[in-house]
Design a protein around this motif. Structure first.
Motif, PDB file in Angstrom:
ATOM      1  N   ARG A   2       0.820  -1.194   0.000  1.00 49.66           N
ATOM      2  CA  ARG A   2       0.000   0.000   0.000  1.00 49.66           C
ATOM      3  C   ARG A   2       0.860   1.252   0.000  1.00 49.66           C
ATOM      4  O   ARG A   2       1.940   1.291   0.561  1.00 49.66           O
ATOM      5  CB  ARG A   2      -0.915   0.012   1.222  1.00 49.66           C
ATOM      6  N   GLU A   6      -2.963   5.439   0.285  1.00 46.68           N
ATOM      7  CA  GLU A   6      -3.927   4.382   0.606  1.00 46.68           C
ATOM      8  C   GLU A   6      -4.045   4.187   2.108  1.00 46.68           C
ATOM      9  O   GLU A   6      -5.148   4.017   2.633  1.00 46.68           O
ATOM     10  CB  GLU A   6      -3.544   3.066  -0.065  1.00 46.68           C
ATOM     11  N   ALA A  24      -8.036  -1.595   1.371  1.00 41.16           N
ATOM     12  CA  ALA A  24      -8.110  -0.791   0.151  1.00 41.16           C
ATOM     13  C   ALA A  24      -9.196  -1.283  -0.799  1.00 41.16           C
ATOM     14  O   ALA A  24      -9.669  -0.529  -1.644  1.00 41.16           O
ATOM     15  CB  ALA A  24      -6.761  -0.780  -0.550  1.00 41.16           C
TER      16      ALA A  24
END
Length: 83
Positions: A2, A6, A24
């Motif tokens: 990520r 995010e 996510a």
């Protein structure tokens, strides 16, 4: 892996939804979101990340990953305008 965007966005979603974590790929509406919370999330995203996110775009793309893509597209457009 990520991105920091995010991670920040997952934290924001979780905080607004009053839940511990959001991934996510979690659909905002499937993990407890509704239209009023969506409006709050969009307003916070727009303010905190200095982007122009529309509520209709959020409804069409209600995951952190998709919202991050929309933000990246805006950043690319802004960078293209400056060049």
């Amino acid at each position: 892996m990520r991105t920091s965007l995010e991670e920040s966005m997952c934290d924001l979603f979780a905080e607004c939804l009053d839940i511990e974590t959001v991934s996510a790929t979690d659909d905002f509406f499937d993990v407890g979101g509704h239209s009023l919370l969506a409006a709050e999330v969009v307003a916070r995203i727009s303010t905190e990340f200095n982007v122009n996110l529309k509520l209709r775009d959020f409804f069409r793309n209600p995951t952190v990953a998709h919202v991050c893509e929309l933000i990246a597209e805006q950043d690319g457009a802004v960078l293209g305008e400056r060049a």
